[in-house]
Design an enzyme around this catalytic site. Structure first.
Site, PDB file in Angstrom:
ATOM      1  CD  GLU A 216      -3.014  -1.074   2.105  1.00 51.09           C
ATOM      2  OE1 GLU A 216      -3.088  -0.076   2.963  1.00 51.09           O
ATOM      3  OE2 GLU A 216      -4.150  -1.974   2.331  1.00 51.09           O
ATOM      4  CD  GLU A 412      -3.825  -6.024   4.101  1.00 52.46           C
ATOM      5  OE1 GLU A 412      -4.574  -5.254   4.755  1.00 52.46           O
ATOM      6  OE2 GLU A 412      -2.574  -5.821   4.281  1.00 52.46           O
TER       7      GLU A 412
HETATM    8  C1  BGC Z   1      -3.033  -2.510   5.965  1.00 53.33           C
HETATM    9  C2  BGC Z   1      -3.002  -3.333   7.401  1.00 53.33           C
HETATM   10  C3  BGC Z   1      -4.151  -2.697   8.134  1.00 53.33           C
HETATM   11  C4  BGC Z   1      -5.445  -3.033   7.618  1.00 53.33           C
HETATM   12  C5  BGC Z   1      -6.714  -2.477   8.327  1.00 53.33           C
HETATM   13  C6  BGC Z   1      -4.612  -2.511   5.435  1.00 53.33           C
HETATM   14  O1  BGC Z   1      -4.552  -1.086   4.708  1.00 53.33           O
HETATM   15  O2  BGC Z   1      -2.227  -3.138   5.048  1.00 53.33           O
HETATM   16  O3  BGC Z   1      -1.691  -3.210   7.801  1.00 53.33           O
HETATM   17  O4  BGC Z   1      -3.999  -3.179   9.485  1.00 53.33           O
HETATM   18  O5  BGC Z   1      -5.690  -2.275   6.479  1.00 53.33           O
HETATM   19  O6  BGC Z   1      -6.502  -1.288   8.430  1.00 53.33           O
END
Ligand code: BGC
Length: 506
Positions: A216, A412
């Site tokens: 990111e 994610e």
């Molecule tokens: C990040 C994580 C973060 C998650 C929730 C993502 O953008 O890579 O590190 O914990 O979002 O905010």
């Protein structure tokens, strides 16, 4: 729009910174979907997936974490501070003054955590490698004790049949480089990052073959440098102009490109290299051809995608985004764009939420619709419940950027919920189950329409240090009691475990 690193007292909005097969046609008709929607669907061959929401047999099921958010052991075995260690110590930047000093103590508990992964049934695990553990001063000597931790971790993963996917930078860059030249404000950072990639891959490339360069870019650039105001993200430097912010984006993209080259040069084995991007997803509010075209336009030309995803995948900033930046556009040196646009083996997609768009009679041809106040939200101000975002993000990589066969992994996806442990010792996070089921339904749609979505990593394996929210927000499918470090699988863990076991949505 995601504003996940800001805490209410600092900033309230991230904006402040700135032909289907006959079978499907029949199914559509049977479902009573109007012809206009059906015709808006892509002319792709649907995969012959059974209609019980099964996933292909080779679909990756995984979970993700990041070094600073779980490891702890901040001062052990030669690790030196990252910019986040420093940022946490500036009063008011992180809720309750929380730090990642101990976090989930994963550094000492990784064996039990890998057992938990095996119990969950995942065959893929995405984790971060800490640059200041490997090269504590950011450049120069390698700390072999730091490397050893990742040897122990990956050996344990492999013993349990779990493939390691390593992110080389998940925001915790060395403080020493902030002190030396201001981190991403300098081009030096890209070169030092590439050298760190090279040294790490030389040592760990015998057991890790799936590499992700940077997580990111948007967050630690746009949100790490604030124009005249306090930024919510490390390094937390206030700069004077937007151009300086855009320059940090350019340097991070360059670091990614040089990092790809370094990984490929250093690896002893065939490897797959990815970039992980939290690109914005635009959802046609009604699936008509006009609104889909509007979503396509927004996808490439809005600033975030136009200055991060588009250059990384095409080797050129989006022309409209550049034009909108005007004098704030970054300085680009000869050869930079070619380096930045390195061919990728995989695209990592972090997807949490999205925005609805529709066609509009304005110069841009679209408008982004504001969400009403009562719009459903998870336990985080930026985390609106927009499950279609996953499908449309994946689809647009093919449709708007022409990358029809670039494998995509959801690196994610998840949500924060306000979990409590019941008297029986259970965590009944039913809102997370609802969220996951809805987003995975959209992953299934993408796969069944033939888009190259190859896997899904849940964020996160366990509750952890949620950046400027400290330990006040819980994203795990495993509850962590930070006082005792006790891990308790939540209801969502049991749900995901069954989905993995049956390889279908339940
Ligand atoms: C990040 C994580 C973060 C998650 C929730 C993502 O953008 O890579 O590190 O914990 O979002 O905010």
């Amino acid at each position: 729009m995601k504003d996940h690193q800001s805490i209410p007292t600092v900033l309230t909005s991230r904006r402040n910174f700135l032909s289907k097969t006959a079978g499907l046609a029949a199914a559509v008709a049977a479902a009573g979907v109007p012809a206009s929607i059906a015709s808006a669907r892509p002319a792709r061959m649907a995969k012959s997936l059974p209609d019980d929401f099964s996933f292909p047999p080779d679909f990756y099921w995984g979970a993700a974490t990041a070094a600073y958010q779980i490891e702890g052991a901040a001062n052990e075995d030669g690790r030196k501070p990252s910019v986040w260690d420093t940022f946490c110590r500036i009063p008011g930047r992180v809720k309750n003054g929380d730090t990642g000093d101990v976090a989930c103590d994963h550094y000492h508990r990784f064996e039990a955590d890998v057992k938990l992964m095996a119990e969950l049934g995942i065959k893929h695990y995405r984790f971060g490698i800490s640059w200041p553990r490997i090269i504590p001063d950011g450049r120069g000597a390698v700390n072999e004790k730091g490397v050893d931790f990742y040897r122990r971790l990956t050996d344990t993963l492999l013993q349990h049949g779990i493939t390691p996917h390593a992110t080389l930078l998940h925001w915790d860059s060395p403080q020493a480089l902030e002190d030396r030249y201001g981190s991403w404000r300098s081009r030096e950072m890209a070169k030092d990052f590439a050298e760190y990639c090279s040294q790490t891959v030389k040592r760990l490339g015998d057991r890790i073959t799936d590499w992700m360069t940077i997580n990111e870019i948007y967050c630690f650039t746009y949100m790490g440098y604030g124009v005249g105001q306090v930024p919510p993200h490390a390094p937390g430097t206030i700069v004077k102009s937007r151009k300086e912010v855009l320059q940090t984006v350019h340097h991070a993209l360059l670091a990614h490109g040089l990092g790809c080259q370094a990984i490929r040069a250093a690896t002893p084995k065939p490897t797959r290299v990815a970039l992980v991007v939290n690109f914005e997803s635009y959802i046609p509010v009604i699936e008509t051809p006009e609104n889909i075209e509007a979503a396509r336009k927004a996808f490439v030309s809005e600033e975030h995608n136009g200055t991060v995803l588009v250059p990384a995948l095409t080797g050129a900033y989006n022309a409209q985004a550049l034009e909108a930046l005007g004098a704030d556009a970054p300085d680009i040196q000869a050869g930079d764009m070619k380096t930045i646009g390195q061919p990728l083996d995989v695209l990592g997609y972090n997807i949490y939420t999205g925005s609805y768009v529709r066609a509009a009679a304005n110069a841009r041809g679209y408008e982004i619709l504001p969400l009403p106040r009562e719009y459903p939200q998870m336990h985080m101000p930026w985390l609106n419940f927009v499950p279609e975002s996953l499908y449309w993000g994946v689809r647009m990589v093919s449709e708007a950027l022409g990358k029809k066969s670039l494998p995509i992994l959801i690196t994610e996806n998840g949500c924060a919920t306000d979990d409590t442990v019941t008297a029986k010792g259970e965590v009944l996070d039913l809102s997370r189950v609802m969220y996951l089921r809805s987003y995975l339904r959209n992953a299934h749609r993408a796969v069944s329409e033939g888009y190259p979505l190859k896997g899904y990593f849940h964020w996160s394996l366990m509750d952890n240090f949620e950046w400027s929210w400290g330990y006040t927000r819980r994203f795990g499918i495993t509850h962590v009691d930070y006082a005792t470090q006790r891990r308790t699988p939540k209801q969502s863990f049991r749900w995901y475990q069954q989905v993995i076991k049956e390889n279908r949505l339940l």
